[in-house]
Design a protein around this motif. Structure first.
Motif, mmCIF file in Angstrom:
data_model
loop_
_atom_site.group_PDB
_atom_site.id
_atom_site.type_symbol
_atom_site.label_atom_id
_atom_site.label_comp_id
_atom_site.label_asym_id
_atom_site.label_seq_id
_atom_site.Cartn_x
_atom_site.Cartn_y
_atom_site.Cartn_z
ATOM 1 N N ASN A 94 0.813 -1.212 0.000
ATOM 2 C CA ASN A 94 0.000 0.000 0.000
ATOM 3 C C ASN A 94 0.847 1.263 0.000
ATOM 4 O OD1 ASN A 94 -2.329 -1.476 0.007
ATOM 5 N ND2 ASN A 94 -2.585 -1.381 2.237
ATOM 6 N N THR A 95 2.131 1.175 0.273
ATOM 7 C CA THR A 95 2.967 2.364 0.382
ATOM 8 C C THR A 95 3.857 2.548 -0.831
ATOM 9 O OG1 THR A 95 4.660 1.094 1.534
ATOM 10 C CG2 THR A 95 3.028 2.272 2.900
ATOM 11 N N THR A 96 3.520 1.963 -1.949
ATOM 12 C CA THR A 96 4.337 2.173 -3.154
ATOM 13 C C THR A 96 4.120 3.572 -3.672
ATOM 14 O OG1 THR A 96 2.601 1.303 -4.548
ATOM 15 C CG2 THR A 96 4.289 -0.255 -3.824
ATOM 16 N N THR A 97 5.177 4.158 -4.181
ATOM 17 C CA THR A 97 5.100 5.512 -4.720
ATOM 18 C C THR A 97 4.644 5.451 -6.156
ATOM 19 O OG1 THR A 97 7.385 5.456 -5.400
ATOM 20 C CG2 THR A 97 6.923 6.293 -3.193
ATOM 21 N N ARG A 98 4.466 6.586 -6.753
ATOM 22 C CA ARG A 98 3.996 6.633 -8.140
ATOM 23 C C ARG A 98 5.043 6.084 -9.105
ATOM 24 N NH1 ARG A 98 0.799 12.350 -8.280
ATOM 25 N NH2 ARG A 98 -0.894 11.588 -7.008
ATOM 26 N N THR A 99 6.271 6.105 -8.700
ATOM 27 C CA THR A 99 7.308 5.575 -9.590
ATOM 28 C C THR A 99 7.333 4.061 -9.559
ATOM 29 O OG1 THR A 99 8.959 5.726 -7.861
ATOM 30 C CG2 THR A 99 8.733 7.618 -9.330
ATOM 31 N N GLY A 100 6.605 3.472 -8.621
ATOM 32 C CA GLY A 100 6.526 2.025 -8.592
ATOM 33 C C GLY A 100 7.486 1.394 -7.614
ATOM 34 N N SER A 101 8.370 2.160 -6.978
ATOM 35 C CA SER A 101 9.293 1.553 -6.016
ATOM 36 C C SER A 101 8.606 1.450 -4.668
ATOM 37 C CB SER A 101 10.571 2.374 -5.901
ATOM 38 O OG SER A 101 10.259 3.646 -5.381
ATOM 39 N N ALA A 102 8.892 0.388 -3.980
ATOM 40 C CA ALA A 102 8.284 0.164 -2.673
ATOM 41 C C ALA A 102 9.166 0.806 -1.611
ATOM 42 C CB ALA A 102 8.136 -1.318 -2.405
ATOM 43 N N ALA A 103 8.660 1.836 -0.934
ATOM 44 C CA ALA A 103 9.398 2.496 0.143
ATOM 45 C C ALA A 103 8.691 2.193 1.447
ATOM 46 C CB ALA A 103 9.449 4.000 -0.092
ATOM 47 N N PRO A 104 9.383 1.517 2.343
ATOM 48 C CA PRO A 104 8.725 1.182 3.613
ATOM 49 C C PRO A 104 8.479 2.455 4.439
ATOM 50 C CG PRO A 104 11.014 0.496 3.651
ATOM 51 C CD PRO A 104 10.730 0.993 2.283
ATOM 52 N N ARG A 105 7.315 2.583 5.017
ATOM 53 C CA ARG A 105 6.967 3.738 5.843
ATOM 54 C C ARG A 105 6.718 3.222 7.264
ATOM 55 N NH1 ARG A 105 1.897 7.528 4.685
ATOM 56 N NH2 ARG A 105 1.155 5.522 3.979
ATOM 57 N N ALA A 106 7.289 3.948 8.221
ATOM 58 C CA ALA A 106 7.126 3.530 9.613
ATOM 59 C C ALA A 106 5.722 3.867 10.075
ATOM 60 C CB ALA A 106 8.137 4.233 10.497
ATOM 61 N N SER A 107 5.101 2.943 10.696
ATOM 62 C CA SER A 107 3.767 3.204 11.225
ATOM 63 C C SER A 107 3.793 2.968 12.731
ATOM 64 C CB SER A 107 2.739 2.308 10.560
ATOM 65 O OG SER A 107 3.001 0.963 10.885
ATOM 66 N N ILE A 108 3.153 3.878 13.430
ATOM 67 C CA ILE A 108 3.098 3.770 14.888
ATOM 68 C C ILE A 108 1.685 3.390 15.250
ATOM 69 C CG2 ILE A 108 3.335 5.026 17.042
ATOM 70 C CD1 ILE A 108 5.278 6.875 15.634
ATOM 71 N N THR A 109 1.598 2.332 15.972
ATOM 72 C CA THR A 109 0.285 1.914 16.425
ATOM 73 C C THR A 109 0.219 2.119 17.927
ATOM 74 O OG1 THR A 109 1.039 -0.350 16.678
ATOM 75 C CG2 THR A 109 -0.017 0.223 14.594
ATOM 76 N N VAL A 110 -0.807 2.819 18.373
ATOM 77 C CA VAL A 110 -1.011 3.077 19.793
ATOM 78 C C VAL A 110 -2.126 2.172 20.253
ATOM 79 C CG1 VAL A 110 -1.630 4.806 21.510
ATOM 80 C CG2 VAL A 110 -0.297 5.462 19.497
ATOM 81 N N PRO A 111 -1.823 1.346 21.224
ATOM 82 C CA PRO A 111 -2.888 0.474 21.700
ATOM 83 C C PRO A 111 -3.953 1.298 22.412
ATOM 84 C CG PRO A 111 -0.942 0.245 23.080
ATOM 85 C CD PRO A 111 -0.583 1.136 21.938
ATOM 86 N N PRO A 112 -5.189 0.964 22.255
ATOM 87 C CA PRO A 112 -6.249 1.726 22.926
ATOM 88 C C PRO A 112 -6.176 1.538 24.440
ATOM 89 C CG PRO A 112 -7.151 -0.226 21.891
ATOM 90 C CD PRO A 112 -5.711 -0.137 21.476
ATOM 91 N N ILE A 113 -6.563 2.596 25.178
ATOM 92 C CA ILE A 113 -6.564 2.520 26.646
ATOM 93 C C ILE A 113 -7.790 1.726 27.061
ATOM 94 C CG2 ILE A 113 -6.747 3.858 28.758
ATOM 95 C CD1 ILE A 113 -5.302 6.100 27.416
ATOM 96 N N SER A 114 -7.537 0.757 27.883
ATOM 97 C CA SER A 114 -8.659 -0.063 28.325
ATOM 98 C C SER A 114 -9.507 0.717 29.321
ATOM 99 C CB SER A 114 -8.154 -1.355 28.963
ATOM 100 O OG SER A 114 -7.529 -1.069 30.198
#
Length: 179
Positions: A10-30
């Motif tokens: 899902n993070t491929t650029t328009r040029t077609g190269s795959a660039a990994p993007r860091a994603s931060i996931t915050v766990p929901p507060i219970s």
């Protein structure tokens, strides 16, 4: 693993190269953690309120011991009103039912008592406000003037002709300029 490869597609650029993007996931507060946080905040607010009342009560008890229940302050001072080193004038400053009152007994002679009424104190608990006195030569005439201190405010009485008189605005301006 499948989630990670899906993210890379899902993070491929328009040029077609795959660039990994860091994603931060915050766990929901219970719900339990949120309840603990809210409870802790409420406990801290309650402790703050209780400590404020305890400190106020303690200060009142200290003032009761120091000044009495009518908030009386007494001192002796030689001010030049039929007094001397052996017989100084006696001063009593009090908060009598929210009315500031100063009594001067010149040289210990009760037949020449002078009474000075100060301001009336408004507000809750003002019947317990202490009144204090100090003496200093404020206008440089060589005689000690009386300063009444109530709630960090000072009321000045100048020593003129053997008696204390309230300071005038002109005299106050002159004293402020010289200091």
């Amino acid at each position: 693993m499948a989630v990670r490869s899906q993210e890379m597609r899902n993070t491929t650029t328009r040029t077609g190269s795959a660039a990994p993007r860091a994603s931060i996931t915050v766990p929901p507060i219970s719900l339990h953690k949120l309840a603990y946080i809210v409870t802790a905040v409420l406990v801290l607010v309650a402790i703050y309120a209780i400590m404020g009342n305890v400190m106020s009560w303690g200060q009142g008890k200290v003032d009761d011991v120091r000044y009495g229940s009518t908030r009386t302050f007494q001192t002796d001072e030689v001010v030049g009103h039929n007094d001397g080193a052996g017989t100084p004038s006696h001063f009593i400053a009090m908060n009598l039912n929210r009315q500031v009152l100063v009594v001067e007994i010149p040289g210990g002679d009760v037949s020449n008592i002078h009474t000075f009424t100060g301001p009336y104190l408004f507000g809750a608990g003002e019947d317990k406000t202490p009144v204090q006195l100090r003496f200093a030569d404020l206008n440089g005439d060589g005689s000690k003037d009386m300063v009444v201190n109530v709630k960090n405010e000072e009321i000045v009485y100048l020593n003129k002709g053997g008696q204390f008189e309230p300071i005038t605005p002109e005299e106050r301006a002159r004293i402020v300029r010289t200091q």
